[in-house]
Design a protein around this motif. Sequence first.
Motif, PDB file in Angstrom:
ATOM      1  N   ASP A  13      -1.258  11.395  -7.762  1.00  0.00           N
ATOM      2  CA  ASP A  13      -1.048  10.386  -8.789  1.00  0.00           C
ATOM      3  C   ASP A  13      -1.959  10.667  -9.970  1.00  0.00           C
ATOM      4  O   ASP A  13      -3.178  10.784  -9.804  1.00  0.00           O
ATOM      5  CB  ASP A  13      -1.332   8.995  -8.216  1.00  0.00           C
ATOM      6  CG  ASP A  13      -0.768   7.911  -9.102  1.00  0.00           C
ATOM      7  OD1 ASP A  13      -1.245   7.793 -10.249  1.00  0.00           O
ATOM      8  OD2 ASP A  13       0.147   7.202  -8.676  1.00  0.00           O
ATOM      9  N   VAL A  18       0.412  12.545  -1.434  1.00  0.00           N
ATOM     10  CA  VAL A  18       0.218  11.578  -2.523  1.00  0.00           C
ATOM     11  C   VAL A  18      -0.533  12.231  -3.679  1.00  0.00           C
ATOM     12  O   VAL A  18      -1.669  12.645  -3.539  1.00  0.00           O
ATOM     13  CB  VAL A  18      -0.573  10.346  -2.024  1.00  0.00           C
ATOM     14  CG1 VAL A  18      -0.901   9.427  -3.188  1.00  0.00           C
ATOM     15  CG2 VAL A  18       0.230   9.605  -0.983  1.00  0.00           C
ATOM     16  N   ASP A  65      -0.509  -1.541  -7.783  1.00  0.00           N
ATOM     17  CA  ASP A  65       0.475  -1.975  -6.787  1.00  0.00           C
ATOM     18  C   ASP A  65       0.019  -3.245  -6.090  1.00  0.00           C
ATOM     19  O   ASP A  65       0.822  -4.120  -5.768  1.00  0.00           O
ATOM     20  CB  ASP A  65       0.682  -0.883  -5.728  1.00  0.00           C
ATOM     21  CG  ASP A  65       1.312   0.371  -6.309  1.00  0.00           C
ATOM     22  OD1 ASP A  65       1.826   0.290  -7.442  1.00  0.00           O
ATOM     23  OD2 ASP A  65       1.290   1.422  -5.632  1.00  0.00           O
ATOM     24  N   ILE A 104      -6.899   8.638  -4.137  1.00  0.00           N
ATOM     25  CA  ILE A 104      -6.328   7.293  -4.090  1.00  0.00           C
ATOM     26  C   ILE A 104      -7.325   6.360  -3.396  1.00  0.00           C
ATOM     27  O   ILE A 104      -7.912   6.734  -2.387  1.00  0.00           O
ATOM     28  CB  ILE A 104      -5.004   7.318  -3.293  1.00  0.00           C
ATOM     29  CG1 ILE A 104      -4.012   8.300  -3.926  1.00  0.00           C
ATOM     30  CG2 ILE A 104      -4.391   5.932  -3.171  1.00  0.00           C
ATOM     31  CD1 ILE A 104      -3.455   7.864  -5.248  1.00  0.00           C
ATOM     32  N   SER A 155       0.827  -1.210   0.000  1.00  0.00           N
ATOM     33  CA  SER A 155       0.000   0.000   0.000  1.00  0.00           C
ATOM     34  C   SER A 155       0.858   1.256   0.000  1.00  0.00           C
ATOM     35  O   SER A 155       2.032   1.225   0.355  1.00  0.00           O
ATOM     36  CB  SER A 155      -0.916   0.020   1.219  1.00  0.00           C
ATOM     37  OG  SER A 155      -1.805  -1.055   1.154  1.00  0.00           O
ATOM     38  N   LEU A 156       0.234   2.372  -0.387  1.00  0.00           N
ATOM     39  CA  LEU A 156       0.943   3.652  -0.425  1.00  0.00           C
ATOM     40  C   LEU A 156       1.097   4.247   0.967  1.00  0.00           C
ATOM     41  O   LEU A 156       2.121   4.822   1.304  1.00  0.00           O
ATOM     42  CB  LEU A 156       0.158   4.647  -1.296  1.00  0.00           C
ATOM     43  CG  LEU A 156       0.187   4.451  -2.797  1.00  0.00           C
ATOM     44  CD1 LEU A 156      -0.790   5.409  -3.454  1.00  0.00           C
ATOM     45  CD2 LEU A 156       1.582   4.684  -3.342  1.00  0.00           C
ATOM     46  N   PHE A 215      -4.108   2.713  -1.277  1.00  0.00           N
ATOM     47  CA  PHE A 215      -3.408   1.814  -2.198  1.00  0.00           C
ATOM     48  C   PHE A 215      -3.771   2.116  -3.640  1.00  0.00           C
ATOM     49  O   PHE A 215      -4.784   2.764  -3.913  1.00  0.00           O
ATOM     50  CB  PHE A 215      -3.781   0.363  -1.888  1.00  0.00           C
ATOM     51  CG  PHE A 215      -5.247   0.076  -2.081  1.00  0.00           C
ATOM     52  CD1 PHE A 215      -5.722  -0.419  -3.283  1.00  0.00           C
ATOM     53  CD2 PHE A 215      -6.167   0.320  -1.074  1.00  0.00           C
ATOM     54  CE1 PHE A 215      -7.070  -0.659  -3.482  1.00  0.00           C
ATOM     55  CE2 PHE A 215      -7.532   0.079  -1.261  1.00  0.00           C
ATOM     56  CZ  PHE A 215      -7.975  -0.417  -2.460  1.00  0.00           C
ATOM     57  N   LYS A 216      -2.943   1.642  -4.544  1.00  0.00           N
ATOM     58  CA  LYS A 216      -3.258   1.667  -5.966  1.00  0.00           C
ATOM     59  C   LYS A 216      -3.480   0.223  -6.392  1.00  0.00           C
ATOM     60  O   LYS A 216      -2.707  -0.664  -6.011  1.00  0.00           O
ATOM     61  CB  LYS A 216      -2.099   2.282  -6.762  1.00  0.00           C
ATOM     62  CG  LYS A 216      -2.007   3.785  -6.586  1.00  0.00           C
ATOM     63  CD  LYS A 216      -0.665   4.310  -7.024  1.00  0.00           C
ATOM     64  CE  LYS A 216      -0.415   4.167  -8.502  1.00  0.00           C
ATOM     65  NZ  LYS A 216       0.878   4.782  -8.904  1.00  0.00           N
TER      66      LYS A 216
END
Lengths: 506, 179
Positions: free
Chosen positions: A214, A212, A235, A221, A160-161, A231-232
């Motif tokens: 993106d 973050v 990923d 996100i 996860s981010l 999370f993405k």
Amino acid sequence: MSRISRRDFLKLGSVVTGTLALSNIAPKLSFGRGPSVPGIVVFVFDAMSAKNLSLYGYRRKTTPNFERFAQRAVVYNTHYSAASFTTPGTASLLTGLYPWTHRAINESGLVARDLASQNLFEAVGKGYYRLAFSQNMWPNYFFGQFQSEIEKILPPAAFSLIDEVYGDKFGTDLLTGHRTFEDFLLQDGVPPASLFFGLAERIQMHRAVARVQDADYPHGIPRTGNYPIFFKLKDMFDGLISTVNQLRSPSLAYLHLWSPHAPYIPAAKFWNFFTDQWRPIQKPDHVLGEHILPSQINNRRRAYDNYIANLDDEFGRLLDFLEQKGILDQSYVVITSDHGEFFERGEEGHVSPLLYDPVVRVPLMISTPGQTSRKDVYAPTVSTDVVPTLAHLIGREIPAWAEGELLPELGGSGAPGRSIFMMDAKYNPAFAPLSIASFAMRKDQYKLIYYKGYEQYNGRDAFELYDMENDPEEMNDLYSDNPSIAGPLREELFAKIDSVNAKYKH
Amino acid sequence: MGIFKRIPDWKEIAPVYAVIVLMIYTWTIMWFFWKLPSWLFFMNAGEILLVFIYSVSTNFVESLIILCAPIFLCMVLPRQWFHDVFVSRGTALVAAGLGYMMFLALQFQAKNDYPAIYLKAWSLALALLILSFIVFLAGKISIPRKALEAVADRATIFLYVTIPVSIISAIVVLFHSVV
């Protein structure tokens, strides 16, 4: 005494080094490739309703890659989760027990302590390297209970981010660690019970989220709904691929993803993936529903479908990997969900006492080693069947405690006349008889739904009966007009409830 | 005078620490009882007790960290500003500071979605200014000073309970989750 020459020393050195290197790599390379010991990989996609998958005939083309997987799997077309939300649904999947038996019936609840040793990991046994991962926090409570039977538990925020989960730092007591920190001291949605650390963590979280950015996610996100894990999807699937790639042989991997659970936040490419103006058949609001406007429900359905399409796209990459690495040739690969999601009758999501098919009918596909063609099963099956079936498939004894049966095409007959059950009792104490709950019973073509103890019905019993073969949308309630069909089903359900309640009557 | 000699006597630290303990532990216990009914749905007494033990251990660590703030100020500020009126000003500092933290905690319920106005530099500076003013008054005016000293002194009774309980809890956590 012989002397070792420089050349001998170098030879010896190279042999030792080579042996050590191979011993490290070999188990990874041979995952699932043993001649007689297949691996097991279980992928669970949270809140994935079978009704919204084109795999099962949904109008929108949401799942081309799952359909590709289905071409080499046994596809269960009438598969039910035993419950309508994660805690009881996953517990049934992992224990082979119905919720009224395992008693993980409340949000973030636990399996009855005397039954905690009865689970998938125990059924598969120590001969397997057993790995568990759930991005949804609630199954992690079960992992805490089953900890002695699992070799490796990945933290819920793996891949996860942003990771603001702290309970897993208490390695030997995962259960109390998560309960204390995630559910109490740093709890989300209400003020943190820890004044200093709670506040510090919130500020840290605020800054992390602000950092973050993106391009793939202009609308934010994705995050898990009940705990702060950001999370993405890409990923997550990279993480799954990496995890499966590193499994030892033979392994059991239980991998539980949050998606497509709400909040539905697909990547930019899928944000407006379905632009049609399709509106599903309108169904009347239910007395236990939230009376949400149909237009709002339809928008949510579209967002959900977009998210599933995004998930399916990533799943395509995972499927390519499984094919290229030969894992599908040597392993049992299971695709399923813990519960569904619904968008009808004035209700959306799954936090509801309603037990219509969209919220309990989930996908189940099992690819057996080397399978090259699709097999369809239409007999009703339930999530409690998975544990005994997997144990049977790898040659283990079928656990006597499991309440499920062997799945058709994988050892079971799928004979008619079987009764399967679903329930929701999140507001009923786990240690008390079931007095406020919804139950559903599927037997052959009929489905009986029973609402017990709800104040909207003034505490009175309420029933619905549907003919699922001729009325799959559950529109025509047959209960009042068909006592000869409803009566025996009702009595069977009552008898079952009485028997499970007996243990808790003092 | 060495900087460590500026650390107040433990008899002065104890009342200030007692106020910290009172506020930190009370906050957690309040939420514990708020949470208890839902836990009773599916957790047994032993599991709930373990959560309490882990929480008390965390509170213990928190309270010691917060105690560092008045002691640090005592070490770096001129003696007559803080050291000589440590109990009253220290008590005012921790009480007002923790009170502000409680206010923030009530605003910041969701972890990633709350009014960012409270994290703006001017907002924090304003809070700090008000806090400093409160601390200044606490040592300057006789009535609040005596009142704070009296409250802090009476709060020390709680230390006889919380310190042993916290130490036992910390040992339990250590054995339960690490050893």
